[in-house]
Structures are given as C-alpha cells and as structure tokens.
Scaffold this motif. Structure first.
Motif, PDB file in Angstrom:
ATOM      1  N   PHE A   9      82.346  68.557  67.389  1.00 59.63           N
ATOM      2  CA  PHE A   9      81.781  69.873  67.145  1.00 59.63           C
ATOM      3  C   PHE A   9      82.807  70.957  67.452  1.00 59.63           C
ATOM      4  N   ARG A  10      82.841  71.965  66.581  1.00 58.85           N
ATOM      5  CA  ARG A  10      83.757  73.099  66.720  1.00 58.85           C
ATOM      6  C   ARG A  10      85.224  72.662  66.743  1.00 58.85           C
ATOM      7  N   GLN A  11      85.508  71.541  66.099  1.00 64.12           N
ATOM      8  CA  GLN A  11      86.876  71.083  65.917  1.00 64.12           C
ATOM      9  C   GLN A  11      87.224  71.131  64.440  1.00 64.12           C
ATOM     10  N   GLN A  12      88.522  71.135  64.147  1.00 61.12           N
ATOM     11  CA  GLN A  12      88.933  71.155  62.749  1.00 61.12           C
ATOM     12  C   GLN A  12      88.433  69.907  62.045  1.00 61.12           C
ATOM     13  N   VAL A  13      87.923  70.062  60.828  1.00 60.37           N
ATOM     14  CA  VAL A  13      87.464  68.920  60.050  1.00 60.37           C
ATOM     15  C   VAL A  13      88.605  68.395  59.193  1.00 60.37           C
ATOM     16  N   HIS A  43      76.260  75.743  61.104  1.00 57.67           N
ATOM     17  CA  HIS A  43      75.440  75.426  62.274  1.00 57.67           C
ATOM     18  C   HIS A  43      75.619  73.963  62.667  1.00 57.67           C
ATOM     19  N   ALA A  44      75.684  73.064  61.691  1.00 54.26           N
ATOM     20  CA  ALA A  44      75.906  71.647  61.989  1.00 54.26           C
ATOM     21  C   ALA A  44      77.268  71.449  62.648  1.00 54.26           C
ATOM     22  N   TRP A  45      78.309  72.072  62.098  1.00 50.38           N
ATOM     23  CA  TRP A  45      79.654  71.958  62.652  1.00 50.38           C
ATOM     24  C   TRP A  45      79.723  72.545  64.065  1.00 50.38           C
ATOM     25  N   ALA A  46      78.951  73.606  64.316  1.00 49.04           N
ATOM     26  CA  ALA A  46      78.967  74.271  65.617  1.00 49.04           C
ATOM     27  C   ALA A  46      78.176  73.517  66.682  1.00 49.04           C
ATOM     28  N   GLY A  47      77.455  72.466  66.304  1.00 44.86           N
ATOM     29  CA  GLY A  47      76.717  71.684  67.281  1.00 44.86           C
ATOM     30  C   GLY A  47      75.298  72.135  67.511  1.00 44.86           C
ATOM     31  N   HIS A  48      74.740  72.925  66.588  1.00 46.71           N
ATOM     32  CA  HIS A  48      73.373  73.428  66.756  1.00 46.71           C
ATOM     33  C   HIS A  48      72.320  72.432  66.273  1.00 46.71           C
TER      34      HIS A  48
END
Length: 347
Positions: A9-13, A43-48
């Motif tokens: 989460f919140r890391q480069q994809v 939101h998914a990438w941010a961990g929500h």
C-alpha cells in the motif's frame, strides 16, 4: 499477461508479467480493451480497502470474452461485454430482487479479486453480471459505465428521483460528477457544478451546467443565491467531510442528498451536518453502483444519443503511464475520465 501489480500500500506499482487468469465455473475471462482509472482505485492503493497483496486494481472495464466457464449459459467467446463494478452472486434475495449492487456476497474486480489493469481479467457469475455492449458503443464508453456513469445514473434516477426543472448541485466535476451533470441535464434538471479546478468547471459548462461554483469557500451560500433558496437535490461526487457538508448545506428545505463519493476515516464514521438534516427534513441517501439488470434503460439513452459517456473521456493511456497516474490521484484534478488500453506499449 501484462498487469499493473501492487506489492504494498502507498508504494510504487509495477507493470510486469503474471499468470493468465482462468475462468471460474460460472464465470468468464475477458480480454480488456478499456479500463477506467478511478479515484476508487486510488483508495485501494492507499490501503482504504481490505485487499490481499500482491494485487491488480481496476474495476471499470469493457472487452471481449476469450474463455467461458462450464456453467455459463448466456455468453460465449467473442462477445463484447462490460460489467458493473459490483458483481452479485446471482442467488441471494437481493440478487433475485434485481438489487445485485448490495449483494452481501458480492465480488468486485480490482477489490475482492484481481482487476482490469491487465490484459485479461476473470469475472464471476457471468450470467447475472455481464452486460452485452452494442457494436455502436465503443469499449471506452462502455468501460465508463461500470462505475462512474452507472453510479451517477442510478443515484439521480433510482435514488434521488430527479424531476424536470429541479435544481441539482453536483459537488466534484471529475468522472462521477461530470456524469451526473450530463445525466441531470438529460432528465431536464437545472445544474450547479462545484469544483476546485476551473478547467473541470469549464468541462461541466460544455456538458450543460447552468452555473459553476469554484469551491474556495462559502459554497452553500452561493448555491442558495443561484437557486433562490437551495437545490432540490445534491450529489457529493468527491467524498470528503467538507464536500459532503457543502452538498448537504446547499439543499433547500426537504431536499434530497445522494452520497456517492467514499468518506474514508480511521474509525469508519464520517461527520455529516445532521442538525440541518433534522431541522429541514432532508433525505440523506447512499448510492452504490447499479445492477446489470438496470443497464438497458441507460444503454437505450446512449444509443439514442441523449447520453454520451464518451464525451467524458479526457485521455487514453497505457499501463505504464497509468501506474504513474494512479499514485497521484489524490492531488491531481483531471477534467474528465482517464481510460487505460492495456494493449498500448505492449512488446
């Protein structure tokens, strides 16, 4: 296949090769021709969201079926299809009543399983959830229907029951908000669009917004002045405590508010001006996508030219550019939708 993969989460994809998906017994594999880059993906990438890593995001899609499970009856390889972002199980009481968008056993590509930021995606309960895309509708336009456009359509028609000549205030002129502007005008309503981005407000005007308001403070006061007492319907298409409050406080007495934008907080609870809701007898409504059974009415309006979701598409990018854009969606203010073509940039 190539896919955009989240390892944290919140890391480069990273765009890399992964195994091809296999069709579930009741599902299909779709070759993705277009996928929408949406704030919900951020939101998914941010961990929500409760997501298992590694993960492939992407929940708005359209493409061509390339493999079919043994239990699928209504679809075959070669069919052009799209799908709501909420896929119902097809057998529960809500699915049987036509309300798959609130199915307690729902699947969501890009959330509950790997999604459409890839060359191929597996989809469940195909006979319940897939929607045939007419040849006259582009894959990009069809992908826009899966979340933002369909969500706005149902929010205004089935939830708020917007009527001709009513005032509708739309807070947020991104993909959902601009869809709401277009749909509200097609329903004969008068529209006030609100956003922090002047360029987005310019697009809203081209789509028929009667007034635009820059969200730099005092939004409700300006809406009340423009509408002679407040809007009949408001939509928060962003999802923050401020935008939700601005939308609700922009209503006239006995108005209807529809919350579409997510309101993530550490506790899961969100601040809402309930004092105004009680004193003015406001209706506060949630709206969560749209079931496949409700698509025909929307597709008919698109086929007639009354609704043009393709007009909302700002640009089409490949997976690598999309990987960079995804991580910056909380600070960017795109004036329209960004679509991904996974075939772009392929070797």
């Amino acid at each position: 296949m190539r896919a955009m993969v989240m390892d944290g989460f919140r890391q480069q994809v990273e765009v890399r090769e992964v195994a091809d998906p296999q069709p579930p017994a009741n599902g299909v594999v779709v070759e993705v021709r277009a996928a929408g880059l949406c704030r919900s993906d951020w939101h998914a990438w941010a961990g929500h969201d409760d997501i298992a890593l590694p993960h492939v995001p992407g929940h708005e899609l359209a493409g061509v079926i390339v493999a079919v499970g043994a239990d699928v009856r209504r679809f075959a390889p070669g069919d052009r299809v799209t799908v709501p972002f909420v896929c119902g199980c097809g057998v529960c009481e809500w699915c049987r009543a036509g309300d798959a968008q609130v199915c307690p056993h729902q699947q969501q590509p890009g959330f509950t399983h790997w999604g459409a930021f890839a060359e191929r995606v597996a989809l469940h309960a195909a006979d319940t959830n897939l929607v045939t895309v007419p040849d006259a509708v582009s894959f990009e336009a069809a992908a826009a229907l899966g979340c933002r456009f369909a969500t706005a359509f149902r929010a205004l028609t089935a939830r708020a029951h917007v009527r001709a000549d009513e005032w509708v205030t739309v807070v947020g002129a991104g993909g959902v908000g601009l869809s709401a502007v277009m749909i509200a005008k097609a329903l004969g309503a008068r529209v006030v669009a609100v956003d922090r981005n002047p360029a987005a407000l310019g697009v809203a005007r081209t789509l028929g917004a009667d007034h635009t308001v820059l969200s730099d403070g005092a939004v409700p006061d300006r809406v009340h002045a423009l509408t002679s007492g407040g809007s009949h319907v408001s939509v928060d298409a962003v999802g923050s405590e401020q935008t939700c409050a601005d939308a609700i406080m922009s209503l006239r007495r006995r108005g209807r508010h529809v919350q579409v934008g997510l309101l993530p907080t550490a506790t899961g609870l969100s601040g809402v001006p309930m004092g105004r809701a009680i004193a003015w007898e406001l209706d506060l409504l949630g709206s969560h996508g749209m079931a496949a059974v409700d698509y025909p009415a929307m597709l008919a309006l698109i086929a007639s030219g009354s609704l043009r979701p393709q007009a909302l598409i700002e640009r089409v990018v490949g997976l690598h550019e999309a990987a960079s854009l995804l991580t910056r969606m909380d600070t960017a203010s795109p004036a329209g939708m960004t679509m991904i073509d996974p075939r772009r940039g392929a070797a």
